[in-house]
Scaffold this active site. Structure first.
Site, PDB file in Angstrom:
ATOM      1  N   GLY A 257       0.925  -1.312   0.058  1.00 50.64           N
ATOM      2  CA  GLY A 257       0.037   0.105   0.016  1.00 50.64           C
ATOM      3  C   GLY A 257       0.778   1.186  -0.164  1.00 50.64           C
ATOM      4  O   GLY A 257       2.133   1.121   0.354  1.00 50.64           O
ATOM      5  N   CYS A 258       0.238   2.418  -0.323  1.00 52.18           N
ATOM      6  CA  CYS A 258       0.910   3.599  -0.658  1.00 52.18           C
ATOM      7  C   CYS A 258       1.463   4.178   0.951  1.00 52.18           C
ATOM      8  O   CYS A 258       2.754   4.275   1.214  1.00 52.18           O
ATOM      9  CB  CYS A 258       0.117   4.644  -1.275  1.00 52.18           C
ATOM     10  SG  CYS A 258      -1.553   4.834  -0.512  1.00 52.18           S
ATOM     11  N   TYR A 259       0.550   4.383   2.027  1.00 52.27           N
ATOM     12  CA  TYR A 259       0.919   4.703   3.225  1.00 52.27           C
ATOM     13  C   TYR A 259       1.893   3.857   3.729  1.00 52.27           C
ATOM     14  O   TYR A 259       2.896   4.124   4.188  1.00 52.27           O
ATOM     15  CB  TYR A 259      -0.367   4.844   4.029  1.00 52.27           C
ATOM     16  CG  TYR A 259      -1.179   6.115   4.111  1.00 52.27           C
ATOM     17  CD1 TYR A 259      -0.926   7.163   4.363  1.00 52.27           C
ATOM     18  CD2 TYR A 259      -2.709   5.717   3.776  1.00 52.27           C
ATOM     19  CE1 TYR A 259      -1.765   8.516   4.269  1.00 52.27           C
ATOM     20  CE2 TYR A 259      -3.563   7.078   3.807  1.00 52.27           C
ATOM     21  CZ  TYR A 259      -2.793   8.145   4.049  1.00 52.27           C
ATOM     22  OH  TYR A 259      -3.778   9.327   4.020  1.00 52.27           O
ATOM     23  N   ALA A 260       1.748   2.479   3.668  1.00 50.52           N
ATOM     24  CA  ALA A 260       2.512   1.399   4.436  1.00 50.52           C
ATOM     25  C   ALA A 260       4.130   1.492   3.547  1.00 50.52           C
ATOM     26  O   ALA A 260       4.912   1.395   4.511  1.00 50.52           O
ATOM     27  CB  ALA A 260       1.932   0.238   3.958  1.00 50.52           C
ATOM     28  N   THR A 261       4.180   1.668   2.411  1.00 48.83           N
ATOM     29  CA  THR A 261       5.397   1.971   1.819  1.00 48.83           C
ATOM     30  C   THR A 261       6.306   3.163   2.432  1.00 48.83           C
ATOM     31  O   THR A 261       7.374   2.665   2.856  1.00 48.83           O
ATOM     32  CB  THR A 261       5.285   1.974   0.172  1.00 48.83           C
ATOM     33  OG1 THR A 261       4.548   1.012  -0.271  1.00 48.83           O
ATOM     34  CG2 THR A 261       6.807   2.202  -0.169  1.00 48.83           C
TER      35      THR A 261
END
Length: 855
Positions: free
Chosen positions: A666-670
């Protein structure tokens, strides 16, 4: 950041569809739009995470089971459904409903009961009508009269009681039928009674018999029985009976798995702590419990009556006191929601083999150990070693749960924790673990990563570490040096293993999960492939799909074979120069055909969460040559033996390159993982991520979170706990991380401000900056800077910018900032990295050199 889907049930009767819509609404289930059948539609507007197609009753059941999966894990739901359907239908549950529930929570009650009905469960429902009777009497100018809590019921009062019972029964039956549930009102003919004390209480009964026939006939006919607690004498005189007492008498006849009392408090409240009591094991706790200062008056009487009831029921029976809104959670999850009361067993503490009932009883319990069951360890050898060791064991009387603890010079070790299915279902595990925590202020233990109950272990621990398919857990260890030694000893003792093929782990079903990071020591793949490859994009309408198409258009070796979008079917794909591509609406059968033809090298799933499984299964069923990347969250939490986690900077690139299936992060997770990972060994507490994204992350379908006018001069917090990326970050970090997402008024780009507790005095700001520079040395898509990264510096670029390192004056906390473009490195660029690795190209092929990241 959020997704919306359609729940579609074809061939289901409109009344039942209306029922499902109401169930979704009353239970706050996140389903979005329309339930349809033929040309008739039932409108419903809420958020959605579930998509099901079905026919008739089976379709309805499938939908409700998936909705139950939103309440608990799939394992829990399947486990309890199997448990509840293991007995005859009338033995599932007796649910006693207070009159106030019908007055104040009728729709919630009806929807909860409809949930059960639609998965084939038939509770026996018995209701009271006390508040309605009091209100009616007061309106007539009659003061309700009680002696010892029992209503004095003269003839005038009885006429009101009977009228109220009939009215409330009809209300509940009608509400159920409106939800597509067949329900049968049973207002008499079940209970026979004598007068309790005719002179004292008038028309109040003492039940002396229960006729099962009307109830069993109702269930046999496929209808929920809805009973009142009215009874009759042999001569036909109607008598009033307390509903709790009537429910108890029903339980003695039917011997159900569950007796449920619905009340407003939602359980028994501890008068000292003001907290809800989760579980009471009567055999172990009753005597001590009844001596507690807060157990008095009605609470004491209630517990006493429940004990007297359960003493004569099968040990598998239990009582639940629960709020109506939490009924499903109580029934279908391990944690429950109200107060569960059961007989349980007294726990037995032993310290030598001679205290066990027999050698065979211990040997049988040891067979639950996976090493012994597989033959990797001999039960006889273990017993011989145990006979010469100092140990303490804890178990219930039938040894459904067995815990063996050995002293250790560092921290006491829970060497074995073995539990049967019955032990898990009856939560004996919690009882045993409570004894362990009472006797051992600190403890360590090891569990296989693929253990189906591993999320329970995460919940009991305060720390964990994963290596080679096994997880070290501990609690009560506060000293960082001791933790380091525990991890060191554990790492030295664990031989490399892999999870059994096809065995899915439940390790990461909660945010307290863990997965270790790669050492990142393996060399990067060289990328020698120069052949052309064809990509099929399923779900190409969104922002991520558009960006990936643009990247493929500039790639030296990739070309598009198919783009699939239901909304854009038949239209020409704009902005792609390598050929003319027309949008298709590819079905599961189409994917099977295309995979069999061999014209696709890489499938990319750009679909909402929860949707792509049928497409993946269709491709896999052909056993072709292609590979798959999923841009959603569906496969980010499965073992990496099945789906590689595609974050090349923090995972082994060779593993990604060799994988047939890749889960794109995921974007936030990256961004958060890149910002936290270098500090993992220094973290002492809960890192907190304050994330703000541009509104492109909210997708293309209109909502307040992607409405520029609504966002103007505004900031929207959302999903304040349990966001899917919170779980993802925590999973990959190997420790719990708090994450609070927001949407801002810019279009693309994410800003992270992350507060990380560290060991006091361990690092300065300058040392942290040097640590990050060294950690990401050679990583072209991660840039480290002393400055605070800004969204305007990262928007439209293909990397992650990390910096702004600041340690507080107390030297026990560092703040790290990160910025990432959510559509590029947060999605499309990362997908291209994974495609390149998986197909043998250079990792950065097709990624513009001049837009890697800007300091």
């Amino acid at each position: 950041m959020s997704s919306k889907l359609l729940v579609s049930l074809k061939g289901v009767k409109p009344a039942r569809l209306q029922g499902i819509a109401s169930i979704l609404a009353a239970n706050h289930s996140p389903v979005n739009r329309v339930i349809q059948t033929g040309t008739k539609r039932v409108g419903y507007s809420k958020r959605c995470v579930s998509s099901v197609s079905g026919v008739g009753t089976e379709g309805t059941r499938s939908t409700v089971v998936q909705l139950l999966n939103n309440i608990g894990s799939k394992r829990e739901v399947e486990q309890y459904l199997k448990y509840f359907t293991s007995v005859s239908q009338q033995q599932f549950a007796i649910i006693k409903v207070g009159g106030a529930i019908i007055s104040d929570n009728l729709q919630e009650l009806a929807s909860c009961l409809a949930f059960l009905y639609h998965v084939g469960l038939y509770p026996i429902i018995l209701h009271g009508t006390g508040p309605q009777v009091n209100g009616r009497l007061e309106a007539l100018g009659v003061e309700p009269d009680y002696i010892d809590g029992i209503r004095i019921t003269d003839e005038r009062t009885m006429s009101v009681v009977r009228q109220c019972f009939l009215e409330q029964n009809l209300k509940l039956v009608t509400a159920l039928e409106q939800l597509g549930v067949r329900a049968r009102p049973i207002t008499s003919g079940v209970f026979t009674a004598d007068y309790l004390d005719k002179d004292k209480y008038k028309l109040v009964g003492n039940i002396n018999g229960v006729c099962k026939d009307p109830i069993e006939a109702s269930i046999k006919a496929g209808a929920l029985p809805v009973l009142t607690s009215l009874a009759e004498t042999v001569s036909g005189q109607t008598l009033n009976v307390n509903a709790d007492i009537a429910a108890g008498e029903l339980a003695r006849i039917f011997e159900p798995l569950k007796i449920v009392y619905l009340n407003e408090k939602g359980g028994i409240i501890n008068g000292n702590t003001k907290e809800k009591v989760s579980v009471i094991n009567l055999d172990e706790e009753y005597d001590d419990l009844m001596q507690q200062s807060w157990v008095k008056y009605g609470t004491k009487l209630k517990i006493k009556e429940i004990k007297e009831l359960l003493d004569f029921l099968p040990r598998s029976s239990s009582v639940a006191i629960i709020n109506v809104q939490d009924l499903q959670k109580e029934l279908f999850t391990d944690s429950g929601a109200g107060t569960m009361i059961r007989r349980g067993y007294k726990l037995v503490r032993r310290s030598n083999l001679g205290e066990f009932p027999s050698p065979d009883s211990l040997r049988n319990a040891l067979q639950r150990d996976p090493d012994i069951a597989s033959g990797a360890e001999s039960a006889a050898s273990y017993l011989r070693n145990l006979s010469s060791s100092q140990f303490v064991s804890y178990s219930d009387e039938p040894m459904e749960v067995l815990a063996i603890v050995k002293e250790n010079s560092l921290v006491s070790q829970l060497e074995k924790f073995l539990c049967s299915k019955v032990g898990w279902l009856n939560n004996v595990t919690d009882n045993v673990f409570s004894s362990l925590k009472r006797d051992f202020p600190s403890l360590q233990w090891v569990v296989r990563e693929d253990d189906e109950n591993i999320s329970w272990h995460f919940g009991k621990s305060e720390g964990s570490y994963l290596k080679n398919g096994k997880v070290l857990f501990w609690y009560g260890v506060k000293d960082l040096n001791t933790v380091s030694q525990l991890v060191k000893d554990f790492s030295a003792s664990v031989a490399p293993t892999t999870s059994p093929a096809g065995h899915k782990s439940n390790a990461f079903s909660s945010s307290q999960s863990t997965r270790s990071y790669s050492t990142r020591s393996a060399p990067k793949p060289q990328g020698v492939n120069k052949e052309k490859a064809r990509v099929a994009l399923i779900g190409a309408r969104g922002f991520t799909g558009r960006n990936l198409i643009a990247l493929i258009d500039q790639h030296p070796h990739l070309e598009l074979a198919h783009v699939s979008s239901r909304e854009l079917k038949g239209k020409k794909l704009e902005g792609y120069s390598k050929g003319e591509i027309i949008y298709e609406n590819l079905s599961v059968d189409d994917l099977k055909r295309l995979e069999a033809e061999g014209g696709v090298d890489m499938w990319v799933m750009a679909l909402p969460n929860g949707v792509c499984k049928p497409f993946v299964e269709a491709i896999e069923s052909v056993k072709g040559k292609s590979k798959i990347i999923d841009l959603g969250a569906d496969y980010r939490f499965v073992p990496e033996t099945e789906w590689a986690y595609g974050l090349p900077e923090l995972n082994e690139r060779q593993k990604i390159a060799a994988a047939k299936k890749i889960a794109n992060p995921g974007c936030y997770a990256t961004g958060a993982q890149v910002a936290i990972a270098p500090l993992l060994e220094f973290i002492t507490g809960l890192p907190t991520v304050f994330g703000v994204s541009g509104y492109s992350g909210a997708g293309t379908k209109p909502s307040p979170k992607n409405d520029p006018a609504f966002l103007s001069d505004n900031l929207i917090p959302y999903s304040l706990t349990n966001h899917i990326h919170e779980r993802e970050i925590s999973t990959r970090m190997g420790r719990e991380v708090a994450f609070v997402p927001h949407v801002a008024q810019w279009f693309q780009g994410i800003s992270h401000t992350i507060s990380i507790p560290i060991k006091k005095g361990s690092l300065t700001s300058e040392q942290i900056h040097e640590l990050y520079e060294k950690f990401y040395e050679g990583e072209r898509l991660v840039k480290v800077t002393e400055d605070v990264p800004l969204v305007k510096s990262i928007s439209g670029t293909h990397g992650v910018l990390v910096g702004g390192f600041k340690v507080n004056d107390a030297q026990d906390r560092v703040v790290v900032c990160a910025a990432i473009d959510n559509l590029l490195k947060g999605a499309a660029t990362q997908c291209l990295q994974n495609i390149n690795l998986a197909l043998g190209y250079g990792e950065y092929d097709g990624i513009p050199e001049n837009k890697i990241a800007q300091k």
